[in-house]
Design an enzyme around this catalytic site. Structure first.
Site, mmCIF file in Angstrom:
data_model
loop_
_atom_site.group_PDB
_atom_site.id
_atom_site.type_symbol
_atom_site.label_atom_id
_atom_site.label_comp_id
_atom_site.label_asym_id
_atom_site.label_seq_id
_atom_site.Cartn_x
_atom_site.Cartn_y
_atom_site.Cartn_z
ATOM 1 N N THR A 130 0.828 -1.205 0.000
ATOM 2 C CA THR A 130 0.000 0.000 0.000
ATOM 3 C C THR A 130 0.862 1.254 0.000
ATOM 4 O OG1 THR A 130 -1.781 -1.138 1.180
ATOM 5 C CG2 THR A 130 -1.795 1.264 1.254
ATOM 6 N N ARG A 149 3.053 3.243 10.496
ATOM 7 C CA ARG A 149 4.393 3.528 9.968
ATOM 8 C C ARG A 149 5.294 3.902 11.133
ATOM 9 N NH1 ARG A 149 2.895 1.182 6.246
ATOM 10 N NH2 ARG A 149 2.758 1.765 4.038
ATOM 11 N N GLU A 188 13.823 -0.033 8.412
ATOM 12 C CA GLU A 188 13.558 -1.466 8.413
ATOM 13 C C GLU A 188 14.456 -2.163 7.395
ATOM 14 O OE1 GLU A 188 8.867 -1.160 9.768
ATOM 15 O OE2 GLU A 188 9.369 -1.445 7.656
ATOM 16 N N HIS A 202 7.204 -5.942 11.341
ATOM 17 C CA HIS A 202 6.367 -5.456 10.242
ATOM 18 C C HIS A 202 5.596 -6.601 9.581
ATOM 19 C CE1 HIS A 202 6.019 -1.904 7.225
ATOM 20 N NE2 HIS A 202 4.901 -2.643 7.214
#
Length: 317
Positions: free
Chosen positions: A74, A234, A263, A285
Site C-alpha cells: 500500500t 508507519r 527497516e 512489520h
C-alpha cells in the site's frame, strides 16, 4: 512483449502463489536488489514490481522504457511520485488486502499487553512461581478488554476494521480528528481528547510531513499511566526514543510496535535496545502478513498489471 522485473520478491513468501499475467510477457524476479543494481536490472524493463526498493527521480530518469510501476504494497513513499506524475509514468499500489490481518494483529497486541501475558511468561521462566509457592501469583496488573476505551487514529479501512473488532468485544471506541484541527467532525473527538481518555491508542494514518512524530514526548505524557500505545501504521509516526523513555518512566503502561523508522531495524534503534522490557512487544512489520492477506495482495498485484495492459488501469496513486 512486456518485460516485467520484480526487484524484491522476497517480500512475498515463497508459499504464496503469484498468478501469471494474462498477456505476453517475460518475467524476471530478484529476491532483493541493492541500490546500485536497480538501473542495470531495469534497463530494458517495461514494468517494474517493487515493494521497498527506492525509485527516485535520478533513477527513474535513466529508465525510458518503463511504462508502469506496480507497488506490491500500500505504501509508496519509496517512489518519487512527483517525478512520475510530471512524466506521466503510472504508479499503482495494493489496497484493501490486509483489512482482516492488521486489525487482528492490533487486537492480539491489545489482549497481550492489557493482560501482561509476556510479563507473566517471563516470570514463569525466571522461577517466580516457585518462589511465591502459591497456585497462582499476581506480579503484574491484568486489565480487561471489554469495557476499556480504544482510541483509533486514522479512519481508513484498517481503522474501520479495528473499530469493528473493538465493538465486537465490548470496547468503547473513540476516533481522533486530525491533530491540530479546529473543527471536529461528527463521531470524532479532538486528538488531545483521545490521548487523554483512551486506554489503548492505535495508529492507522499515513506517514507524511503532517504526521511525522505524531506521537512524541508531549503526546505520551498526555496519555493515562495505564494506557497502551500500538503502532502498526508507519514507524515514523512515533518518536521511538520518547516511547522508550515513557515506558521506563511509567508515563504509559505498555506498547506494541510492528513498524520502525528504518527497516530492518538496527540494534541501535532504541526499541531494539530495550526489547527485553516486559511491557514492550515488538514484531517485524508482519501485522499485514496473514496468508489470506498475502494471497489477496498477490492476486491484486497481477490484476493491476492486467488492467493496465487492457487499457483500464486501476489503483493508481
Amino acid at each position: 512483449m512486456e518485460k516485467i522485473v520484480f526487484l524484491d520478491s522476497a517480500t512475498i513468501p515463497a508459499h504464496i502463489h503469484i498468478p501469471t499475467p494474462s498477456f505476453d510477457h517475460q518475467w524476471i524476479s530478484y529476491q532483493e536488489t541493492a541500490p546500485h543494481q536497480v538501473i542495470e536490472r531495469l534497463t530494458d524493463a517495461t514494468m517494474v514490481i517493487v515493494n521497498k526498493v527506492v525509485l527516485d527521480a535520478n533513477t527513474l530518469s535513466q529508465l525510458p522504457h518503463l511504462k508502469l510501476i506496480a507497488v506490491s504494497a500500500t505504501g509508496y513513499n519509496n517512489i518519487d511520485l512527483t517525478w512520475c506524475h510530471e512524466h506521466k509514468l503510472p504508479v499503482c499500489n495494493i489496497r484493501g488486502y490486509a483489512t482482516r490481518s492488521v486489525p487482528e494483529h492490533v487486537m492480539a497486541l491489545c489482549f497481550a499487553l492489557r493482560r501482561n501475558l509476556t510479563a507473566y511468561h517471563r516470570d514463569i521462566e525466571d522461577g517466580v512461581w516457585q518462589q511465591k509457592n502459591q497456585f497462582c501469583f499476581f506480579t503484574h496488573p491484568i486489565g480487561d478488554i471489554a469495557g476499556s476505551t480504544i482510541g483509533i487514529v486514522g479512519s481508513g479501512n484498517l481503522g474501520q476494521g479495528v473499530e469493528a473488532l473493538a465493538n465486537a468485544v465490548g470496547m468503547t471506541v473513540l476516533k481522533a480528528e486530525r491533530k491540530g484541527a479546529t473543527a471536529i467532525r461528527d463521531g470524532y473527538v479532538s486528538f488531545n481528547t483521545l490521548l487523554e481518555h483512551a486506554d489503548i491508542v492505535t495508529l492507522h494514518c499515513p506517514l507524511d510531513t503532517s504526521t511525522s512524530n505524531l506521537i512524541g514526548r508531549e503526546e505520551l505524557e498526555r496519555m493515562k499511566p495505564s494506557a497502551i500505545l500500538i503502532n502498526t501504521g508507519r514507524g515514523g509516526l512515533v518518536d521511538e526514543l520518547a516511547l522508550v523513555e515513557a515506558l521506563k518512566k511509567g508515563d504509559i503502561a505498555g506498547a506494541g510496535v510492528d513498524v520502525f523508522t528504518q527497516e530492518p531495524a538496527s540494534f541501535s534503534n532504541p526499541l531494539l535496545a530495550h526489547a527485553g522490557m516486559p511491557n514492550l512487544i515488538l514484531t517485524p512489520h508482519v501485522a499485514w502478513g496473514s496468508d489470506s492477506s498475502l494471497q489477496t495482495l498477490a492476486n491484486i498485484l497481477i490484476e493491476n498489471l492486467d488492467a493496465f495492459i487492457a487499457g483500464a488501469p486501476q489503483n493508481l496513486v
